[in-house]
Design a protein around this motif. Structure first.
Motif, PDB file in Angstrom:
ATOM      1  N   GLN A   1      33.850  38.403  41.154  1.00 46.49           N
ATOM      2  CA  GLN A   1      34.415  38.736  39.846  1.00 46.49           C
ATOM      3  C   GLN A   1      33.511  39.710  39.100  1.00 46.49           C
ATOM      4  O   GLN A   1      33.983  40.713  38.540  1.00 46.49           O
ATOM      5  CB  GLN A   1      34.607  37.461  39.014  1.00 46.49           C
ATOM      6  CG  GLN A   1      35.751  36.570  39.470  1.00 46.49           C
ATOM      7  CD  GLN A   1      35.833  35.298  38.633  1.00 46.49           C
ATOM      8  OE1 GLN A   1      34.836  34.779  38.148  1.00 46.49           O
ATOM      9  NE2 GLN A   1      37.047  34.775  38.480  1.00 46.49           N
TER      10      GLN A   1
ATOM     11  N   VAL B   1      39.528  35.192  34.763  1.00 45.15           N
ATOM     12  CA  VAL B   1      38.576  36.140  34.195  1.00 45.15           C
ATOM     13  C   VAL B   1      39.179  36.721  32.920  1.00 45.15           C
ATOM     14  O   VAL B   1      40.403  36.861  32.813  1.00 45.15           O
ATOM     15  CB  VAL B   1      38.226  37.253  35.211  1.00 45.15           C
ATOM     16  CG1 VAL B   1      39.428  38.140  35.488  1.00 45.15           C
ATOM     17  CG2 VAL B   1      37.037  38.074  34.762  1.00 45.15           C
TER      18      VAL B   1
ATOM     19  N   GLY C   1      34.129  34.582  33.033  1.00 42.57           N
ATOM     20  CA  GLY C   1      34.764  34.208  34.293  1.00 42.57           C
ATOM     21  C   GLY C   1      34.814  32.699  34.456  1.00 42.57           C
ATOM     22  O   GLY C   1      34.131  31.961  33.751  1.00 42.57           O
TER      23      GLY C   1
ATOM     24  N   ILE D   1      39.304  36.661  45.899  1.00 40.51           N
ATOM     25  CA  ILE D   1      39.943  36.030  44.746  1.00 40.51           C
ATOM     26  C   ILE D   1      41.398  35.699  45.053  1.00 40.51           C
ATOM     27  O   ILE D   1      41.895  34.623  44.715  1.00 40.51           O
ATOM     28  CB  ILE D   1      39.880  36.959  43.508  1.00 40.51           C
ATOM     29  CG1 ILE D   1      38.443  37.461  43.265  1.00 40.51           C
ATOM     30  CG2 ILE D   1      40.427  36.257  42.274  1.00 40.51           C
ATOM     31  CD1 ILE D   1      37.447  36.366  42.972  1.00 40.51           C
TER      32      ILE D   1
ATOM     33  N   SER E   1      41.080  30.289  39.702  1.00 42.37           N
ATOM     34  CA  SER E   1      40.050  31.138  39.103  1.00 42.37           C
ATOM     35  C   SER E   1      40.645  31.854  37.898  1.00 42.37           C
ATOM     36  O   SER E   1      41.863  31.882  37.709  1.00 42.37           O
ATOM     37  CB  SER E   1      39.516  32.162  40.112  1.00 42.37           C
ATOM     38  OG  SER E   1      40.548  33.034  40.525  1.00 42.37           O
TER      39      SER E   1
END
Length: 451
Positions: free
Chosen positions: A374, A154, A327, A406, A152
């Motif tokens: 997020q 961001v 994101g 996360i 992931s």
């Protein structure tokens, strides 16, 4: 005369021997591996061997062998953990061979150079505690041949950043192996590619292909020293189609090569777009320079692969509602891409419903929930976001992706980066153990003295 000839031959032999070995044993500048707390710092100077990647690879292989005496065992046993039997092992080797022939020559040269000095056997035998050249190539094509990864990212634009600079956080969630093999070889690998040109790979010792990286150029102007940084990070994205490796390229290999030559997200996206339909698995590339973000979405089969920008946030499969931020999880969000947000698209084949590449629907559920997490955590910060805020977001957990966490037990690395200042902090998975149930990530400041 005979003595003179013998003397000249000895001198020539010594010179050519030193070209290869002076940097391999730590006595010279080309390759140096230093063990740090929780990771290895690897410095590689390609200019010290006049750009000869095969020669540099040989030096690198020697250094790996000297610095990590059980390296071959670690990789061999890692494969054994996942493949279990010779049938699966041979299938992965076959996938690797099909893709390997299309790996960029520069990347092949470096990998082949490493195998020249690192590998103790030419036999492909899983469980022999040794590493063959084919097995080392398979390690470098891990993302192309194995399907066991999750990530992931961001990012925050300058307008929403407490520092006034663009900042980002990126999580790598890979399976560590039953004996925590991967975390024991975590590394920050710093390549000197040219005068004032450096490539940093946040990865593993010996992994030449891209996972997380920063391409940087240093310069001077009237305002003083300047740094131009291009950050890039891979995230897999399952499209649910049956796997095929015939005539396919390696996207981590191409990303490594393309990133060396690009300075902006637009340039990198343009390079990826040229080969976008030639890969075996769908993926995203989260990227940023000093001023902007992009998420390149390569869905392989749908028309055309494109880069998602902050301006697209309101018009996505799952809208992104936090101003001046972006994101990424392991699915496509552009409406021009395949909708794999939940893994249930009517246009997909029967293989999709069986999720042949992921085994279950957990990945898709985890995507949707992490996407929501997020945004929720960013919203809780107000209109301005700091580096500490991003650390808390990336460290939200540990827990399951399907519960929206996360930071996960499988999180290998978290990278926090501010391109304009080159501020870099990394969390490395603990060596030799699981992440504790309530254990927060501890970050290490990474600095370089090479300007």
């Amino acid at each position: 005369m005979l003595k003179l000839i013998v003397y000249l031959v000895a001198i020539i032999t010594l010179v050519f021997t030193n070209i290869e070995t002076c940097s391999a044993a730590g006595a010279g500048p080309a390759v140096n591996i230093m063990q740090q707390k929780g990771y290895y710092k690897v410095n590689i100077d390609l200019t010290a061997v006049d750009g000869n990647r095969r020669l540099m690879g040989k030096a690198y292989g020697k250094q790996i062998k000297a610095a990590i005496s059980n390296y071959e065992y670690l990789i061999d046993s890692y494969f054994q953990n996942f493949l279990n039997d010779d049938k699966n092992y041979n299938k992965m080797l076959e996938r690797m061979r099909h893709i390997w022939k299309n790996v960029p020559a520069e990347v092949q040269d470096e990998i082949n150079g490493i195998t020249d000095t690192l590998c103790s056997t030419n036999k492909n035998i899983m469980g022999d505690n040794l590493l063959s050249p084919d097995e080392f190539r398979m390690l470098n094509l891990l993302a192309d041949t194995f399907r066991a990864t999750n990530c992931s990212a961001v990012g925050v634009m300058p307008a929403a950043s407490a520092s006034g600079n663009l900042i980002l956080a990126r999580n790598v969630d890979w399976d560590d192996g039953k004996e925590f093999q991967l975390s024991s070889i975590q590394a920050v690998i710093r390549y000197k590619l040219g005068e004032k040109h450096y490539l940093t790979m946040i990865s593993y010792v010996g992994l030449v292909t891209a996972l997380t990286g920063i391409n940087q150029y240093y310069s001077e102007n009237a305002d003083g020293p300047q740094t131009s940084s291009l950050f890039f990070a891979l995230l897999d994205s399952d499209i649910g189609h049956e796997y095929s490796d015939i005539d396919k390229r390696s996207y981590p290999s191409d990303l490594r090569k393309y990133a060396e030559d690009c300075k902006t997200p637009e340039q990198l996206a343009a390079a990826l777009k040229k080969t976008a339909k030639q890969y075996a698995f769908g993926f995203l590339v989260f990227m940023a320079d000093n001023n902007e973000f992009g998420v390149f979405e390569d869905n392989l089969t749908y028309a055309p692969s494109n880069m998602r920008k902050i301006s697209d946030n309101a018009n996505l499969y799952l809208p992104w509602k936090i101003a001046d931020t972006i994101g990424a999880v392991n699915c496509f969000m552009l409406k021009s891409s395949l909708d794999n947000t939940m893994g249930v698209d009517a246009a997909r084949s029967t293989a999709t419903q069986q999720n042949l590449q992921t085994g279950d629907n957990a990945l898709y559920v985890g995507n949707v929930k992490r996407w929501a997490t997020q945004q929720r955590l960013l919203k809780s910060n107000g209109s301005k976001h700091s580096i500490d805020d991003l650390k808390k977001l990336a460290g939200f957990g540990p827990g399951k992706a399907t519960d929206g966490f996360i930071y996960r037990p499988s999180t290998q690395q978290i990278t926090i980066f501010e391109p304009a200042s080159s501020h870099l902090e990394i969390f490395f998975h603990p060596i030799g153990r699981d992440i504790g149930d309530k254990e927060s990530p501890t970050f290490t400041n990474i600095t370089f003295n090479d300007k």
